[in-house]
Motif scaffolding. Structure first.
Motif, PDB file in Angstrom:
ATOM      1  N   GLY A 178       0.747  -1.300   0.155  1.00 24.32           N
ATOM      2  CA  GLY A 178       0.006  -0.045  -0.041  1.00 24.32           C
ATOM      3  C   GLY A 178       0.868   1.192  -0.117  1.00 24.32           C
ATOM      4  O   GLY A 178       0.311   2.398  -0.058  1.00 24.32           O
ATOM      5  N   SER A 179       2.137   1.205   0.305  1.00 28.75           N
ATOM      6  CA  SER A 179       3.093   2.315  -0.080  1.00 28.75           C
ATOM      7  C   SER A 179       2.847   3.412  -1.050  1.00 28.75           C
ATOM      8  O   SER A 179       2.911   4.717  -0.974  1.00 28.75           O
ATOM      9  N   LEU A 180       2.893   2.613  -2.170  1.00 24.99           N
ATOM     10  CA  LEU A 180       2.868   3.424  -3.467  1.00 24.99           C
ATOM     11  C   LEU A 180       1.449   4.480  -3.670  1.00 24.99           C
ATOM     12  O   LEU A 180       1.499   5.394  -4.305  1.00 24.99           O
ATOM     13  N   THR A 181       0.375   3.883  -2.952  1.00 23.98           N
ATOM     14  CA  THR A 181      -0.934   4.504  -3.227  1.00 23.98           C
ATOM     15  C   THR A 181      -1.628   5.116  -1.932  1.00 23.98           C
ATOM     16  O   THR A 181      -2.640   5.680  -1.742  1.00 23.98           O
ATOM     17  N   ALA A 182      -0.468   5.528  -0.917  1.00 22.72           N
ATOM     18  CA  ALA A 182      -1.012   6.258   0.373  1.00 22.72           C
ATOM     19  C   ALA A 182      -1.488   7.636  -0.066  1.00 22.72           C
ATOM     20  O   ALA A 182      -2.433   8.088   0.465  1.00 22.72           O
ATOM     21  N   ASP A 183      -1.072   8.222  -0.988  1.00 19.17           N
ATOM     22  CA  ASP A 183      -1.302   9.569  -1.343  1.00 19.17           C
ATOM     23  C   ASP A 183      -2.688   9.446  -1.973  1.00 19.17           C
ATOM     24  O   ASP A 183      -3.924  10.360  -1.671  1.00 19.17           O
ATOM     25  N   TRP A 184      -3.212   8.476  -2.866  1.00 14.40           N
ATOM     26  CA  TRP A 184      -4.337   8.236  -3.444  1.00 14.40           C
ATOM     27  C   TRP A 184      -5.712   7.819  -2.277  1.00 14.40           C
ATOM     28  O   TRP A 184      -6.499   8.631  -2.370  1.00 14.40           O
ATOM     29  N   ARG A 185      -5.295   7.211  -1.368  1.00 10.92           N
ATOM     30  CA  ARG A 185      -6.059   6.915  -0.383  1.00 10.92           C
ATOM     31  C   ARG A 185      -6.366   8.013   0.536  1.00 10.92           C
ATOM     32  O   ARG A 185      -7.408   8.169   0.832  1.00 10.92           O
ATOM     33  N   ALA A 186      -5.535   8.978   0.974  1.00  8.94           N
ATOM     34  CA  ALA A 186      -5.686  10.180   1.320  1.00  8.94           C
ATOM     35  C   ALA A 186      -6.616  11.087   0.811  1.00  8.94           C
ATOM     36  O   ALA A 186      -7.531  11.985   1.100  1.00  8.94           O
ATOM     37  N   GLN A 187      -6.294  10.929  -0.668  1.00 12.04           N
ATOM     38  CA  GLN A 187      -7.405  11.866  -1.447  1.00 12.04           C
ATOM     39  C   GLN A 187      -8.681  11.296  -1.873  1.00 12.04           C
ATOM     40  O   GLN A 187      -9.516  11.930  -2.222  1.00 12.04           O
ATOM     41  N   ASN A 188      -8.932   9.982  -1.332  1.00  8.48           N
ATOM     42  CA  ASN A 188     -10.250   9.630  -1.677  1.00  8.48           C
ATOM     43  C   ASN A 188     -10.619   8.696  -0.469  1.00  8.48           C
ATOM     44  O   ASN A 188     -10.936   7.444  -0.780  1.00  8.48           O
ATOM     45  N   PRO A 189     -10.935   9.036   0.713  1.00  8.49           N
ATOM     46  CA  PRO A 189     -11.233   8.581   1.640  1.00  8.49           C
ATOM     47  C   PRO A 189     -12.676   7.541   1.465  1.00  8.49           C
ATOM     48  O   PRO A 189     -12.831   6.692   2.058  1.00  8.49           O
ATOM     49  N   ASP A 190     -13.605   8.465   0.761  1.00 10.45           N
ATOM     50  CA  ASP A 190     -14.925   7.841   0.594  1.00 10.45           C
ATOM     51  C   ASP A 190     -15.144   6.507  -0.114  1.00 10.45           C
ATOM     52  O   ASP A 190     -15.978   5.814  -0.307  1.00 10.45           O
ATOM     53  N   ARG A 191     -13.705   6.259  -0.921  1.00 12.69           N
ATOM     54  CA  ARG A 191     -13.727   5.119  -1.733  1.00 12.69           C
ATOM     55  C   ARG A 191     -13.160   3.933  -1.208  1.00 12.69           C
ATOM     56  O   ARG A 191     -12.933   2.780  -1.866  1.00 12.69           O
ATOM     57  N   LEU A 192     -12.897   4.053   0.132  1.00 16.48           N
ATOM     58  CA  LEU A 192     -12.174   2.965   0.794  1.00 16.48           C
ATOM     59  C   LEU A 192     -13.375   2.055   1.333  1.00 16.48           C
ATOM     60  O   LEU A 192     -14.142   2.425   1.984  1.00 16.48           O
ATOM     61  N   GLU A 193     -12.975   0.672   1.424  1.00 23.17           N
ATOM     62  CA  GLU A 193     -14.024  -0.308   2.115  1.00 23.17           C
ATOM     63  C   GLU A 193     -13.215  -1.017   3.177  1.00 23.17           C
ATOM     64  O   GLU A 193     -12.152  -1.368   3.288  1.00 23.17           O
ATOM     65  N   SER A 194     -14.409  -1.515   4.226  1.00 26.69           N
ATOM     66  CA  SER A 194     -13.531  -2.291   5.479  1.00 26.69           C
ATOM     67  C   SER A 194     -13.500  -3.758   4.527  1.00 26.69           C
ATOM     68  O   SER A 194     -14.079  -3.961   3.912  1.00 26.69           O
ATOM     69  N   PRO A 195     -12.671  -4.328   5.299  1.00 20.87           N
ATOM     70  CA  PRO A 195     -12.433  -5.818   5.070  1.00 20.87           C
ATOM     71  C   PRO A 195     -13.701  -6.573   4.726  1.00 20.87           C
ATOM     72  O   PRO A 195     -14.147  -7.453   3.538  1.00 20.87           O
ATOM     73  N   ASP A 196     -14.636  -6.537   5.727  1.00 20.37           N
ATOM     74  CA  ASP A 196     -16.091  -7.100   5.633  1.00 20.37           C
ATOM     75  C   ASP A 196     -16.871  -6.479   4.465  1.00 20.37           C
ATOM     76  O   ASP A 196     -17.383  -7.120   3.552  1.00 20.37           O
ATOM     77  N   ALA A 197     -16.845  -5.186   3.965  1.00 25.00           N
ATOM     78  CA  ALA A 197     -17.641  -4.664   3.018  1.00 25.00           C
ATOM     79  C   ALA A 197     -16.859  -5.160   1.756  1.00 25.00           C
ATOM     80  O   ALA A 197     -17.598  -5.470   0.768  1.00 25.00           O
ATOM     81  N   LEU A 198     -15.788  -5.176   1.528  1.00 24.71           N
ATOM     82  CA  LEU A 198     -14.825  -5.469   0.430  1.00 24.71           C
ATOM     83  C   LEU A 198     -15.108  -7.021   0.270  1.00 24.71           C
ATOM     84  O   LEU A 198     -15.570  -7.394  -0.932  1.00 24.71           O
ATOM     85  N   LEU A 199     -15.370  -7.863   0.933  1.00 22.32           N
ATOM     86  CA  LEU A 199     -15.610  -9.370   0.997  1.00 22.32           C
ATOM     87  C   LEU A 199     -17.124  -9.347   0.610  1.00 22.32           C
ATOM     88  O   LEU A 199     -17.387 -10.227  -0.476  1.00 22.32           O
ATOM     89  N   ALA A 200     -17.822  -8.805   1.136  1.00 21.65           N
ATOM     90  CA  ALA A 200     -19.474  -8.848   0.661  1.00 21.65           C
ATOM     91  C   ALA A 200     -19.558  -8.485  -0.638  1.00 21.65           C
ATOM     92  O   ALA A 200     -20.266  -8.985  -1.507  1.00 21.65           O
ATOM     93  N   ARG A 201     -18.763  -7.321  -1.192  1.00 23.24           N
ATOM     94  CA  ARG A 201     -18.955  -7.034  -2.542  1.00 23.24           C
ATOM     95  C   ARG A 201     -18.270  -8.053  -3.697  1.00 23.24           C
ATOM     96  O   ARG A 201     -18.966  -8.222  -4.518  1.00 23.24           O
ATOM     97  N   ILE A 202     -17.153  -8.480  -3.117  1.00 23.91           N
ATOM     98  CA  ILE A 202     -16.627  -9.708  -4.034  1.00 23.91           C
ATOM     99  C   ILE A 202     -17.530 -10.800  -3.947  1.00 23.91           C
ATOM    100  O   ILE A 202     -17.803 -11.224  -5.130  1.00 23.91           O
ATOM    101  N   ARG A 203     -18.375 -11.216  -3.059  1.00 20.81           N
ATOM    102  CA  ARG A 203     -19.174 -12.245  -3.161  1.00 20.81           C
ATOM    103  C   ARG A 203     -20.456 -11.959  -3.979  1.00 20.81           C
ATOM    104  O   ARG A 203     -21.113 -12.826  -4.721  1.00 20.81           O
ATOM    105  N   GLY A 204     -20.876 -10.802  -3.779  1.00 23.77           N
ATOM    106  CA  GLY A 204     -22.011 -10.145  -4.723  1.00 23.77           C
ATOM    107  C   GLY A 204     -21.672 -10.216  -6.238  1.00 23.77           C
ATOM    108  O   GLY A 204     -22.551 -10.669  -7.032  1.00 23.77           O
ATOM    109  N   GLU A 205     -20.488  -9.770  -6.532  1.00 26.25           N
ATOM    110  CA  GLU A 205     -19.885 -10.013  -7.987  1.00 26.25           C
ATOM    111  C   GLU A 205     -19.842 -11.136  -8.315  1.00 26.25           C
ATOM    112  O   GLU A 205     -20.287 -11.436  -9.561  1.00 26.25           O
ATOM    113  N   ARG A 206     -19.350 -12.299  -7.642  1.00 23.64           N
ATOM    114  CA  ARG A 206     -19.135 -13.750  -8.026  1.00 23.64           C
ATOM    115  C   ARG A 206     -20.629 -14.071  -8.298  1.00 23.64           C
ATOM    116  O   ARG A 206     -20.656 -14.925  -9.185  1.00 23.64           O
TER     117      ARG A 206
END
Length: 414
Positions: free
Chosen positions: A103-131
């Motif tokens: 995650g080091s290379l995109t630390a600035d991107w995350r700081a500029q896009n906090p609304d696009r970050l997901e928790s591990p549980d939310a990320l997994l739920a989205r992945i299962r939904g897509e599958r």
């Protein structure tokens, strides 16, 4: 038995001079011309003895050797620096990839896009939904294919029964990076499949088949292709789409196992052979370029090699083992940023690596050029007060004539 020891019978020949002469381009060309054998080339001692060697006076031999060795020493220092630089580039690549997936290379991107970050549980739920959505779409396609097959009086082979994707139990691992989690690779791809086992050859069919030699460093090299003929069902099963990733599943060399290459638009008419595995990323979950970089990242490579390593001499990784690889993943938007940064920096490293290889090749060519000049009498000055080579050869003949036994039969030519 594959080594020939040459013992000089005269003090008039400097052994260092003879060694350099044997490695000079003109003499090497003569040796190659006298080789025999189909798979393993050899030269007999008899043929080796016929190869002419240019012989100047002893003092000039020594001057040539000293000059060659001085020039080679300079080249060796340069080559040592180039190899150190090549090693540094390799270490930089590994460090860059490790930083990217920590995650080091995109630390600035995350700081500029906090609304696009997901928790591990939310990320997994989205992945299962897509599958699940992908599976439902596949079911619809299969039902339409069955209906078309029945309507066409069942002339073609019946479409294969659709299988539900393999269940991969997982608890998402929070790896401490906001918006990231660690999951099995199998959650982010369609079920992987092995390639065709049909015999392929040059000009054997209408469809080209990608094999291990076609899988380069992240790219497909389609300059050497074999082919075969396939029916409609086979073609559909082993077909390729833009964005698919092919990886090598079996090889005697462990670093080659798991080597990936991305399928581009120009490769979609090809099929692929049985020693390859097709990984098809679910685009809403995993970007193809992200997967390419991920599979050469040090931690993932360590997992691949641990699973593939064998004591039998053939290393192999299965589709199931690939699905079990633990990979760091983030949102597709952040993946795109990871890919953008890696592509730019790795391209610069590749260009530098190419320049180093070019200079290493130049160093080898320079050595050959020095040897060519040395044994053409162009590298050091000749002294007119030194005895001619004919006198030296007369002394060598005299020495050999006094040598008892078989060695007396050896010829010395002018």
């Amino acid at each position: 038995v594959d080594v020939c020891a040459i013992r000089l019978g005269s003090a008039e020949i400097d052994p260092r001079y003879l060694m350099r002469a044997l490695n000079s381009p003109v003499v090497r060309a003569q040796i190659i011309a006298l080789q025999s054998g189909s798979t393993r080339k050899r030269i007999s001692r008899k043929n080796l003895a016929t190869v002419p060697i240019p012989i100047p006076p002893l003092n000039e031999q020594r001057r040539i050797v000293e000059r060659v060795e001085a020039l080679f020493e300079e080249i060796d220092r340069g080559v040592e620096s180039l190899r150190a630089a090549k090693n540094a580039v390799a270490l930089y690549r590994q460090s860059l990839l490790k930083s990217a997936f920590e995650g080091s290379l995109t630390a600035d991107w995350r700081a500029q896009n906090p609304d696009r970050l997901e928790s591990p549980d939310a990320l997994l739920a989205r992945i299962r939904g897509e599958r699940e959505a992908r599976y439902r779409a596949a079911v619809d396609d299969w039902e339409r294919a069955i209906a078309a097959w029945r309507k066409d009086s069942r002339k073609d082979r019946k479409p294969s029964k659709l299988k539900r994707p393999r269940t991969i139990p997982v608890d998402p691992t929070d790896n401490g990076i906001p918006g990231w989690a660690t999951i099995p690779l199998g959650l982010a791809i369609a079920d992987p499949i092995y390639g065709t086992s049909k015999k392929c050859g040059y000009g054997l069919g209408a469809t080209s088949v990608l094999r291990i030699p076609n899988i380069g460093s992240g790219r497909i090299d389609s300059t050497d292709l074999k082919s075969a003929d396939f029916d409609k069902v086979e073609f559909e099963k082993f077909s390729l789409r833009e964005g698919d990733v092919l990886t090598i599943r079996s090889n005697g060399s462990l670093p080659i196992v798991g080597r990936p290459a991305i399928v581009m638009q120009q490769h979609t008419g090809f099929l692929f052979a049985g020693y390859l595995i097709r990984l098809r990323p679910i685009s809403e979950i995993l970007l193809s370029r992200y997967l390419i970089h991920l599979m050469i990242e040090p931690n993932v490579r360590a997992q691949i090699e641990a699973k593939a390593k064998s004591t039998s001499g053939v290393n192999n990784i299965s589709a199931k083992e690939l699905q079990e690889l633990n990979i760091p993943i983030c949102s597709p938007a952040e993946q795109a940023e990871v890919v953008r940064i890696l592509d730019a920096r790795l391209e610069a490293a590749e260009l530098l690596d190419g320049e180093i290889d070019t200079n290493l090749a130049r160093a080898d060519a320079l050595r050959q050029s020095i040897l060519k000049r040395a044994f053409a009498g162009q590298l050091v000055p000749q002294h007119p007060d030194e005895e001619p080579a004919s006198a030296l050869l007369e002394r060598i003949r005299a020495e050999r004539a006094e040598t008892p036994g078989k060695r007396r039969k050896a010829r010395v030519g002018v």
